[in-house]
Design an enzyme around this catalytic site. Structure first.
Site, PDB file in Angstrom:
ATOM      1  CG  ASP A  49      10.479  39.116   3.717  1.00 64.86           C
ATOM      2  OD1 ASP A  49      11.554  39.675   3.407  1.00 64.86           O
ATOM      3  OD2 ASP A  49       9.395  39.738   3.819  1.00 64.86           O
ATOM      4  CB  SER A  50      15.280  38.336   0.497  1.00 63.23           C
ATOM      5  OG  SER A  50      16.137  37.851   1.519  1.00 63.23           O
ATOM      6  CG  ASP A  88      12.450  39.630   7.324  1.00 60.43           C
ATOM      7  OD1 ASP A  88      12.358  40.624   8.075  1.00 60.43           O
ATOM      8  OD2 ASP A  88      12.982  39.671   6.199  1.00 60.43           O
ATOM      9  CE  LYS A 118      14.659  42.564   7.995  1.00 67.85           C
ATOM     10  NZ  LYS A 118      13.594  43.005   7.065  1.00 67.85           N
ATOM     11  CD  GLU A 120       9.588  44.924   4.557  1.00 68.32           C
ATOM     12  OE1 GLU A 120       8.717  45.557   3.915  1.00 68.32           O
ATOM     13  OE2 GLU A 120      10.283  44.028   4.040  1.00 68.32           O
ATOM     14  CD  GLU A 187      15.738  46.909   1.050  1.00 66.98           C
ATOM     15  OE1 GLU A 187      15.211  46.347   2.023  1.00 66.98           O
ATOM     16  OE2 GLU A 187      15.809  46.402  -0.088  1.00 66.98           O
TER      17      GLU A 187
END
Ligand code: KIV
Length: 273
Positions: A49-50, A88, A118, A120, A187
């Site tokens: 999602d960056s 993501d 993925k 978080e 991270e």
């Protein structure tokens, strides 16, 4: 350099089995041409999602939507034949409940054809990951610095500097490691803690700003290629300066057009008869 052709994409199960072996090579990809360029060199490609910040100029990843991730997931899948592709889950699409997470993860898997998702989160997301994994959805965890939590964290900063913070991250790693996730991204985490976490969990750890102690590494491709210049985190190694090369190429093109040196005869159609 010639890269040996491999048979089919690596599966999340195969990535899981790479714990403690040769380091796992991962990069982000958002488009078909970039996926084609990176595929043969990587074990795993992440449609991160960056992309909200790198491609769309957003200030954080918080505004990225599920439709954006699905569109870019589809594009990446068209360019990949070797690497395991993970997409993501964007902010707000999995935190509410495990059922919401399941429905959105199913959309990602069905509409893109990718291998895994993925998400978080630490202890608080372990139950959701277990729910997805038990129902056929491979999940890559993501702990340590979590960019989707930028507003509650008060910015982006490396973690694990205090005993209290380290203890929380240890609990997160342990919960995600035993939740059914096939691997976990760590991270922005100090080296000693990243080393400890890698020894603590049975699944591979994929580091980004988390030292060489992890089982694998990931970087945002545009960072390491020098294409994204808004800021460069300290943990990024620039392997090229493609941004500068684009500037130079555009400058030459503009000069040629203004001097009527482009298009030249070899770029011009002539009447045949
Ligand atoms: O969104 C992303 O690109 C990521 C990586 C930086 C791990 O989550």
């Amino acid at each position: 350099m010639s890269v040996p052709a491999k048979q089919g994409r690596l599966t999340p199960k195969r990535i899981r089995s790479m714990k403690g072996g040769q380091p796992i090579v991962c990069l982000t990809a958002y488009t078909t041409p970039m996926a084609r360029l990176l595929d043969a060199h990587c074990d795993l490609l992440l449609v991160g999602d960056s992309l909200g910040m790198v491609l769309y100029g957003m200030e954080t990843t918080v505004s990225v939507t599920l439709d954006m991730m699905i569109a870019h997931g589809k594009a990446v899948m068209r360019g990949v034949g070797n690497a395991c592709v993970v997409v993501d889950m964007p902010f707000g699409t999995y935190q509410e409940s495990r059922e919401v997470a399941f429905r959105n993860a199913v959309r990602i898997l069905q509409e893109t054809g990718c291998d895994a998702v993925k998400l978080e989160g630490g202890e608080e997301m372990a139950e959701t990951i277990a729910f997805l994994a038990a129902r056929g959805i491979p999940v890559l965890g993501h702990i340590g610095l979590m960019p989707q939590q930028v507003h509650t964290a008060g910015g982006y900063r490396s973690v694990g500097h205090s005993d209290e913070e380290s203890a929380t991250i240890r609990r997160d790693a342990s919960a995600i490691g035993s939740s059914g996730a096939f691997a976990v991204v760590i991270e922005g985490t100090v080296e000693t803690l990243a080393r400890e976490l890698t020894a603590l969990v049975d699944v591979p750890t994929i580091g980004i700003g988390a030292s060489s102690a992890c089982d694998g590494q990931i970087l945002v491709s545009d960072d390491m290629l020098g294409l994204f210049n808004d800021f460069t985190p300290r943990f990024v190694k620039r392997y090229d300066e493609l941004g500068q090369r684009v500037h130079k190429a555009a400058e030459s093109y503009a000069r040629d057009v203004r001097a009527r040196q482009f298009p030249a005869p070899e770029h011009t159609f002539k009447r045949r008869f």
